[in-house]
Design a protein around this motif. Structure first.
Motif, PDB file in Angstrom:
ATOM      1  N   VAL A   1       0.816  -1.201   0.057  1.00 20.22           N
ATOM      2  CA  VAL A   1      -0.015  -0.181  -0.196  1.00 20.22           C
ATOM      3  C   VAL A   1       0.833   1.454   0.062  1.00 20.22           C
ATOM      4  O   VAL A   1       1.806   1.293   0.852  1.00 20.22           O
ATOM      5  CB  VAL A   1      -0.909  -0.048   1.240  1.00 20.22           C
ATOM      6  N   GLY A   2       0.572   2.164  -0.730  1.00 20.80           N
ATOM      7  CA  GLY A   2       1.369   3.509  -0.973  1.00 20.80           C
ATOM      8  C   GLY A   2       2.658   3.476  -1.728  1.00 20.80           C
ATOM      9  O   GLY A   2       3.357   4.480  -2.082  1.00 20.80           O
ATOM     10  N   SER A   3       3.103   2.100  -2.084  1.00 25.30           N
ATOM     11  CA  SER A   3       4.454   1.835  -2.836  1.00 25.30           C
ATOM     12  C   SER A   3       4.179   2.073  -4.392  1.00 25.30           C
ATOM     13  O   SER A   3       3.285   1.900  -4.993  1.00 25.30           O
ATOM     14  CB  SER A   3       5.120   0.627  -2.677  1.00 25.30           C
ATOM     15  N   GLU A   4       5.329   2.393  -4.940  1.00 23.89           N
ATOM     16  CA  GLU A   4       5.309   2.617  -6.552  1.00 23.89           C
ATOM     17  C   GLU A   4       5.965   1.280  -7.269  1.00 23.89           C
ATOM     18  O   GLU A   4       6.078   1.248  -8.529  1.00 23.89           O
ATOM     19  CB  GLU A   4       6.189   3.633  -6.950  1.00 23.89           C
ATOM     20  N   LYS A   5       6.492   0.456  -6.173  1.00 20.47           N
ATOM     21  CA  LYS A   5       7.307  -0.634  -6.736  1.00 20.47           C
ATOM     22  C   LYS A   5       6.648  -2.046  -6.447  1.00 20.47           C
ATOM     23  O   LYS A   5       6.125  -2.280  -5.293  1.00 20.47           O
ATOM     24  CB  LYS A   5       8.703  -0.661  -6.362  1.00 20.47           C
ATOM     25  N   ASP A   6       6.562  -3.150  -7.579  1.00 16.71           N
ATOM     26  CA  ASP A   6       6.249  -4.358  -7.152  1.00 16.71           C
ATOM     27  C   ASP A   6       7.110  -5.163  -6.204  1.00 16.71           C
ATOM     28  O   ASP A   6       8.671  -4.825  -6.557  1.00 16.71           O
ATOM     29  CB  ASP A   6       5.842  -5.042  -8.551  1.00 16.71           C
ATOM     30  N   ILE A   7       6.930  -6.286  -5.438  1.00 16.77           N
ATOM     31  CA  ILE A   7       7.702  -7.160  -4.874  1.00 16.77           C
ATOM     32  C   ILE A   7       7.360  -8.648  -5.590  1.00 16.77           C
ATOM     33  O   ILE A   7       6.358  -8.945  -5.405  1.00 16.77           O
ATOM     34  CB  ILE A   7       7.395  -7.157  -3.328  1.00 16.77           C
ATOM     35  N   LYS A   8       8.436  -9.375  -5.461  1.00 19.61           N
ATOM     36  CA  LYS A   8       8.211 -10.664  -6.198  1.00 19.61           C
ATOM     37  C   LYS A   8       8.692 -11.580  -5.014  1.00 19.61           C
ATOM     38  O   LYS A   8       9.793 -11.598  -4.597  1.00 19.61           O
ATOM     39  CB  LYS A   8       9.022 -10.858  -7.183  1.00 19.61           C
ATOM     40  N   VAL A   9       7.750 -12.563  -4.647  1.00 22.13           N
ATOM     41  CA  VAL A   9       8.164 -13.560  -3.653  1.00 22.13           C
ATOM     42  C   VAL A   9       7.718 -14.894  -4.097  1.00 22.13           C
ATOM     43  O   VAL A   9       7.139 -15.244  -4.936  1.00 22.13           O
ATOM     44  CB  VAL A   9       7.449 -13.050  -2.167  1.00 22.13           C
ATOM     45  N   ASP A  10       8.327 -15.915  -3.060  1.00 24.68           N
ATOM     46  CA  ASP A  10       7.993 -17.344  -3.371  1.00 24.68           C
ATOM     47  C   ASP A  10       6.954 -18.015  -2.437  1.00 24.68           C
ATOM     48  O   ASP A  10       7.670 -18.188  -1.056  1.00 24.68           O
ATOM     49  CB  ASP A  10       9.323 -18.019  -3.580  1.00 24.68           C
ATOM     50  N   VAL A  11       5.820 -17.957  -2.406  1.00 21.37           N
ATOM     51  CA  VAL A  11       4.945 -18.083  -1.336  1.00 21.37           C
ATOM     52  C   VAL A  11       3.757 -19.293  -1.884  1.00 21.37           C
ATOM     53  O   VAL A  11       3.221 -19.148  -2.811  1.00 21.37           O
ATOM     54  CB  VAL A  11       4.071 -16.906  -1.013  1.00 21.37           C
ATOM     55  N   ARG A  12       3.803 -20.407  -1.030  1.00 19.55           N
ATOM     56  CA  ARG A  12       2.670 -21.162  -1.223  1.00 19.55           C
ATOM     57  C   ARG A  12       1.524 -20.911  -0.495  1.00 19.55           C
ATOM     58  O   ARG A  12       1.464 -20.579   0.663  1.00 19.55           O
ATOM     59  CB  ARG A  12       3.205 -22.532  -0.916  1.00 19.55           C
ATOM     60  N   ILE A  13       0.196 -20.999  -1.124  1.00 20.48           N
ATOM     61  CA  ILE A  13      -1.165 -20.473  -0.495  1.00 20.48           C
ATOM     62  C   ILE A  13      -1.707 -21.779  -0.066  1.00 20.48           C
ATOM     63  O   ILE A  13      -2.072 -22.675  -0.820  1.00 20.48           O
ATOM     64  CB  ILE A  13      -1.847 -19.766  -1.302  1.00 20.48           C
ATOM     65  N   VAL A  14      -2.213 -21.882   1.316  1.00 20.37           N
ATOM     66  CA  VAL A  14      -3.185 -22.653   1.714  1.00 20.37           C
ATOM     67  C   VAL A  14      -4.426 -21.900   2.163  1.00 20.37           C
ATOM     68  O   VAL A  14      -4.141 -21.002   2.997  1.00 20.37           O
ATOM     69  CB  VAL A  14      -2.752 -23.653   2.769  1.00 20.37           C
ATOM     70  N   ALA A  15      -5.519 -21.949   1.763  1.00 20.65           N
ATOM     71  CA  ALA A  15      -6.536 -21.339   1.978  1.00 20.65           C
ATOM     72  C   ALA A  15      -7.560 -22.143   2.799  1.00 20.65           C
ATOM     73  O   ALA A  15      -7.697 -23.287   2.582  1.00 20.65           O
ATOM     74  CB  ALA A  15      -7.106 -20.454   0.952  1.00 20.65           C
ATOM     75  N   ALA A  16      -8.605 -21.593   3.643  1.00 20.68           N
ATOM     76  CA  ALA A  16      -9.602 -22.296   4.324  1.00 20.68           C
ATOM     77  C   ALA A  16     -10.929 -21.433   4.392  1.00 20.68           C
ATOM     78  O   ALA A  16     -10.889 -20.345   4.378  1.00 20.68           O
ATOM     79  CB  ALA A  16      -9.113 -22.949   5.708  1.00 20.68           C
ATOM     80  N   THR A  17     -12.056 -22.278   4.249  1.00 25.83           N
ATOM     81  CA  THR A  17     -13.289 -21.722   4.470  1.00 25.83           C
ATOM     82  C   THR A  17     -14.621 -22.658   4.907  1.00 25.83           C
ATOM     83  O   THR A  17     -14.415 -23.972   4.722  1.00 25.83           O
ATOM     84  CB  THR A  17     -13.853 -20.922   3.215  1.00 25.83           C
ATOM     85  N   ASN A  18     -15.386 -22.058   5.544  1.00 27.21           N
ATOM     86  CA  ASN A  18     -16.321 -22.856   6.037  1.00 27.21           C
ATOM     87  C   ASN A  18     -17.962 -22.648   5.134  1.00 27.21           C
ATOM     88  O   ASN A  18     -18.860 -23.163   5.338  1.00 27.21           O
ATOM     89  CB  ASN A  18     -16.926 -23.056   7.449  1.00 27.21           C
ATOM     90  N   LYS A  19     -17.519 -21.913   4.118  1.00 22.49           N
ATOM     91  CA  LYS A  19     -18.488 -21.605   3.249  1.00 22.49           C
ATOM     92  C   LYS A  19     -18.491 -22.299   2.026  1.00 22.49           C
ATOM     93  O   LYS A  19     -17.389 -22.959   1.495  1.00 22.49           O
ATOM     94  CB  LYS A  19     -18.294 -19.933   2.921  1.00 22.49           C
TER      95      LYS A  19
END
Length: 528
Positions: free
Chosen positions: A325-343
């Motif tokens: 937020v508020g930055s003008e530069k992108d950041i690249k990372v290596d992240v695995r996503i695990v998400a959860a929901t009861n919907k």
């Protein structure tokens, strides 16, 4: 500046091509390696053909031949080339080839702007297969083939991470019955999950299978089924286990702050932003980011999440690009996503409350956790394990005069027969309250029942506030309510039909017995 990087094996045909160009007196060692005479018409060979017809910034050649022969080949090649000597006892063993290739790829340090290229033609079929597997998954690459001085790019129209793995794991569960052989306690990373039922074994089997593939996982299940525990198990059973996972509860953070929590912010980007702050994505670089209650994100936040979850072209499935937020530069990372929901996110998509493209990105692999009522035979194992933990915590907490608690026979019967709408969380909370409030060392069914009665529940308002229309049926809803109270009465009565009928205000126990049969609720007949 973008680089064009080639990785290739040096194969028998390459050595034959070099040998054909050598004086006969210098061919002997090469002939010993290729085990035969060298044909003078063999041509330039795969590697020389490719490097002479395509321009590469870097060429990395892997060789399991004698280093002196490899050096001689590079000199004959007349191209700048980095050689990587590897030892293979069996060049046709896919596992050995993969183990040899991975350190080389790690050492090359490919950047986002670079074009990675793999050469399929030299070497054994196993070597070509490993290039294809890596080039269509973890290391997106341009694939080249050569034949008789001709060069072409090979297009293979599938992506392992989005086409193959999801299809395998979405096959009917009957295909994966073998996943339910082991108990969770026997599976690395999942030892903390208690249960022996086929339902939990199947869920853990799928989770374990998903863990070894570096792709997003969506965990589905009712509240209290243990989604966070399974998410952590997936992380610790994966290749990212050496770094701690990062947890974000999307429902616990206001929508105007969630963007900053996820992506971070720079100083002065909003009121109160007194310094730069890293977000969850950056903190989870090289690890796993668990997005709990992801179904609670509003549509604006969903759009920003989608952008971060979409890997750039020719990047691996866990490459994330985002902007604080508020930055003008992108950041690249290596992240695995695990998400959860009861919907039910599919229904949310149909109602326009959840983005279909985001659901697709999150659910490359899905793991459905069973409700406690579906885990036949697990509730007593869970209750006893939870009670051991509760005893330990209360002792460590210095509870004055606390004595370890255990379950009586009638308490076990109660626990087994109660339907636990709040699942494992409700069971744990009830046992904790009973352990604190009970006078003696043995917990009775009355202790558990009293604890359940005191627990906060959303079910009351859910019954009255459930939406009308659509598939709503008042007859079905009333039957659900009736079944709820009958199960509760049977649990509180220790399975005695006569006693349960009195608790329900029924004049004749035969009326309750008939209802039990009609609703399919198991019970034992009262002793005469």
């Amino acid at each position: 500046m973008a680089r064009r990087i080639l990785l290739t094996w040096i194969g028998h045909t390459d050595l034959k091509a070099m040998g054909a160009a050598l004086p006969p007196a210098k061919r002997k060692k090469v002939e010993e390696i290729v085990r035969g005479e060298i044909d003078a018409d063999v041509g330039p060979g795969p590697v020389k053909t490719l490097v002479e017809r395509e321009n590469f910034t870097e060429v990395h050649a892997l060789s399991n031949y004698d280093p002196s022969v490899t050096k001689q080949f590079v000199s004959w090649l007349k191209k700048r080339c980095v050689t990587h000597h590897v030892v293979l006892t069996n060049p046709s063993d896919h596992g050995q080839v993969l183990d040899a290739v991975r350190p080389v790829l790690a050492s090359v340090d490919v950047c986002k702007e670079d074009e990675l290229c793999f050469h399929l033609s030299p070497g054994t079929p196993a070597m070509a297969a490993i290039w294809i597997l890596l080039g269509k998954s973890q290391y997106p690459a341009t694939l080249f083939q050569t034949h008789y001085e001709k060069v072409w790019k090979t297009e293979i129209p599938f992506d392992i991470t989005t086409d193959v793995i999801p299809q395998l794991l979405r096959e009917p569960d009957r295909i994966w019955q073998h996943l339910a052989i082991k108990s969770p306690q026997e599976i690395h990373g999942f030892e903390g999950i208690i249960g022996e039922s086929p339902a939990i074994k199947m869920a853990v089997g799928r989770a374990q299978r998903a863990a070894v593939h570096d792709v997003p996982v969506l965990i589905l299940g009712e509240s209290g089924t243990g989604k966070e525990m399974v998410a952590e198990a997936i992380h610790y059973a994966s290749c990212r286990r050496n770094k701690k996972p990062v947890l974000i509860n999307c429902a616990a953070i206001s929508s105007n702050l969630l963007e900053s929590e996820l992506f971070g912010h720079v100083k002065g980007s909003f009121t109160g932003a007194e310094k730069d702050r890293k977000g969850a994505f950056e903190l989870a670089d090289g690890s796993t980011l668990f997005l709990d209650e992801v179904g609670e994100c509003n549509l604006e936040m969903q759009a920003k999440l989608l952008r971060a979850l979409q890997p750039p072209p020719k990047e691996g499935p866990c490459c994330r690009v985002f902007r604080p937020v508020g930055s003008e530069k992108d950041i690249k990372v290596d992240v695995r996503i695990v998400a959860a929901t009861n919907k039910n996110l599919t229904e949310a998509v149909e109602r326009g409350e959840f983005r279909e493209d985001l659901l697709y990105r999150l659910s490359i692999v899905t793991v459905k956790l069973p409700a406690l009522r579906e885990r036949e035979g697990d509730v007593i194992l869970l209750a006893e394990s939870l009670l051991l933990d509760i005893n330990s915590r209360l002792r460590r907490g210095g509870e004055a005069g606390y004595e370890d608690k255990s379950l009586s026979v009638d308490a076990k019967r109660f626990v087994q027969q109660y339907h636990w709408p709040g699942n494992v969380r409700e069971l744990s909370n009830a046992l904790l309250q009973a352990a604190v409030m009970a006078q003696g060392r043995i917990l009775s069914s009355q202790d558990i029942a009293a604890a359940i009665a005191d627990l906060p529940s959303k079910k009351k308002s859910e019954v009255l506030d459930c939406p009308l229309g659509g598939e709503f049926s008042i007859d079905i809803k009333l039957e659900e309510i009736q079944a709820h109270f009958i199960r509760r009465a049977m649990a509180e009565a220790g399975g005695k039909v006569t006693k349960a009928a009195k608790l329900l205000g029924m004049k004749h126990y035969q009326t309750l017995a008939a209802q039990l049969e009609r609703l399919g609720i198991e019970h034992e007949p009262d002793e005469a």
